[in-house]
Design an enzyme around this catalytic site. Structure first.
Site, PDB file in Angstrom:
ATOM      1  N   PRO A  79       0.824  -1.214   0.000  1.00 57.13           N
ATOM      2  CA  PRO A  79       0.000   0.000   0.000  1.00 57.13           C
ATOM      3  C   PRO A  79       0.854   1.257   0.000  1.00 57.13           C
ATOM      4  CG  PRO A  79      -0.884  -1.604   1.533  1.00 57.13           C
ATOM      5  CD  PRO A  79       0.427  -2.159   1.045  1.00 57.13           C
ATOM      6  N   CYS A  80       0.414   2.257  -0.745  1.00 53.27           N
ATOM      7  CA  CYS A  80       1.282   3.394  -1.018  1.00 53.27           C
ATOM      8  C   CYS A  80       1.173   4.527  -0.003  1.00 53.27           C
ATOM      9  CB  CYS A  80       0.988   3.953  -2.408  1.00 53.27           C
ATOM     10  SG  CYS A  80      -0.658   4.679  -2.580  1.00 53.27           S
ATOM     11  N   GLN A  81       0.195   4.477   0.912  1.00 53.31           N
ATOM     12  CA  GLN A  81      -0.044   5.655   1.747  1.00 53.31           C
ATOM     13  C   GLN A  81       1.179   6.068   2.555  1.00 53.31           C
ATOM     14  OE1 GLN A  81      -2.083   3.114   1.394  1.00 53.31           O
ATOM     15  NE2 GLN A  81      -4.182   3.811   1.115  1.00 53.31           N
ATOM     16  N   TYR A  83       4.240   5.889   1.670  1.00 49.88           N
ATOM     17  CA  TYR A  83       5.272   6.448   0.815  1.00 49.88           C
ATOM     18  C   TYR A  83       4.839   7.722   0.119  1.00 49.88           C
ATOM     19  CZ  TYR A  83       7.093   1.634   0.931  1.00 49.88           C
ATOM     20  OH  TYR A  83       7.560   0.414   1.306  1.00 49.88           O
ATOM     21  N   SER A  84       3.535   7.922   0.005  1.00 49.92           N
ATOM     22  CA  SER A  84       2.993   8.914  -0.919  1.00 49.92           C
ATOM     23  C   SER A  84       3.519  10.316  -0.684  1.00 49.92           C
ATOM     24  CB  SER A  84       1.468   8.927  -0.819  1.00 49.92           C
ATOM     25  OG  SER A  84       0.923   9.944  -1.610  1.00 49.92           O
TER      26      SER A  84
END
Length: 350
Positions: A79-81, A83-84
């Site tokens: 899941p990218c949250q 890193y975003s």
């Protein structure tokens, strides 16, 4: 090069698997913790096990029982949250360590190669060397690169971080298929879809495809899924009606100016350019540049899916808010297909 079977961890709705499968690879297992996304995956990618579960629970004993054979590839994107670049980045965010579960599974299964993808924020946090070294320690040669979706026929300026590892060879990288003057524009992507007022829906095409991309997306479909516009209050519709194609909120008269939002809120997509990155707020004019270039409303799920390069035959399940999030979180299938073709091409290896 090795055979072509793979498992997809953090599969989401299946954008990565869908593209890799179209390139000639064969999925044998998928896992994601989000039930709506797995329901969509199963609907569109039948024929193998797709489980809803936590990657942390994928133990050695469980892998022995549920994965039918040693895969040639392990692929996935945590899941990218965490890193975003949009969110607050925190190196101690546990989501930033999910790649360690990915690494554990790679180490156990010993595939010939792996692909780990994420959003660009990972590179911004200097994880590049840390992630690459973690896989070199278990015997993989690792290539890192940033790929632009627009370079691969996706009508969107989305960029993804790619780590490609292999036990015996060095990946030369993903080559662009298009130059900037060949990019697919928003108009070329969604200009054939029925016009809608806020709150309206359409389930049938009412015009022929006008571009190669539209023909690719429509294939032999005659019905539309997910082409429903969100309802907007009349004052908001009036406000955004003043914004020209590609314009922004500065064109809204003072007395109609929304009282909140960021500088890139209440902005129209430019019909002659690729879209910016599609987000879960694609249906909200207050989102980041997600107003239809020529109609006074936010984007529909199907328009967002088109801008991500999902064909119209790919149906999304669950509530509309969930469908939009599934679309936004996905790897663009055309980018994944281009990657898959490169993985299978001996000329891309040294």
């Amino acid at each position: 090069m090795p055979d072509d079977t793979f498992i997809d961890l953090f599969s989401g709705a299946g954008g990565l698997t869908f593209g890799l499968q179209r390139a000639g690879l064969t999925p044998i297992y998928a896992l994601d913790a989000w039930s709506d996304a797995i329901d969509t995956y199963r609907l569109n990618l039948p024929g193998h096990t797709a489980e809803c579960g936590d990657v942390a629970d994928l133990t050695a004993n469980k892998m022995k029982s549920i994965i039918p054979q040693r895969p040639n590839w392990v692929v996935g994107g945590p899941p990218c949250q965490g890193y975003s670049t949009v969110g607050k980045r925190n190196r101690n965010d546990q989501r930033n360590r999910l790649f360690e579960h990915f690494r554990r599974i790679v180490q156990y299964l010993e595939p010939d190669g792996f692909v780990l993808e994420n959003v660009l924020g990972l590179k911004d946090m200097s994880y590049e060397q840390e992630v690459a070294e973690a896989f070199r320690e278990i015997g993989y040669r690792v290539r890192f690169q940033v790929a632009s979706a627009a370079d691969h026929g996706v009508p969107q300026l989305r960029r993804r971080v790619l780590f490609v590892g292999h036990r015996e060879a060095d990946f030369k990288g993903l080559d662009p298929l298009l130059q900037a003057d060949q990019y697919v524009s928003v108009e070329q992507a969604i200009g054939d879809l029925p016009k809608l007022q806020p709150g309206e829906s359409a389930t049938m095409y009412d015009a022929p495809a006008k571009s190669d991309f539209q023909r690719l997306m429509r294939e032999e479909m005659i019905e539309l899924q997910g082409h429903t516009a969100s309802k907007h209050p009349p004052h908001l519709v009036e406000a955004i009606s003043h914004i020209p194609d590609g314009g922004n909120r500065t064109s809204i008269p003072d007395h109609l100016q929304p009282k909140s939002g960021f500088h890139n809120s209440y902005s129209r997509l430019a019909s002659w350019l690729p879209a910016v990155a599609v987000t879960q707020n694609m249906g909200k004019p207050s989102g980041t540049r997600c107003i239809h270039p020529k109609q006074d409303r936010g984007l529909t799920t199907r328009e967002g899916a088109r801008l991500q390069s999902f064909p119209d035959s790919f149906f999304f399940t669950g509530p509309s808010t969930s469908q939009r999030l599934q679309v936004a979180n996905a790897v663009p299938p055309l980018l994944a297909e281009s990657l898959g073709r490169s993985l299978l091409d001996p000329d891309h290896w040294a």
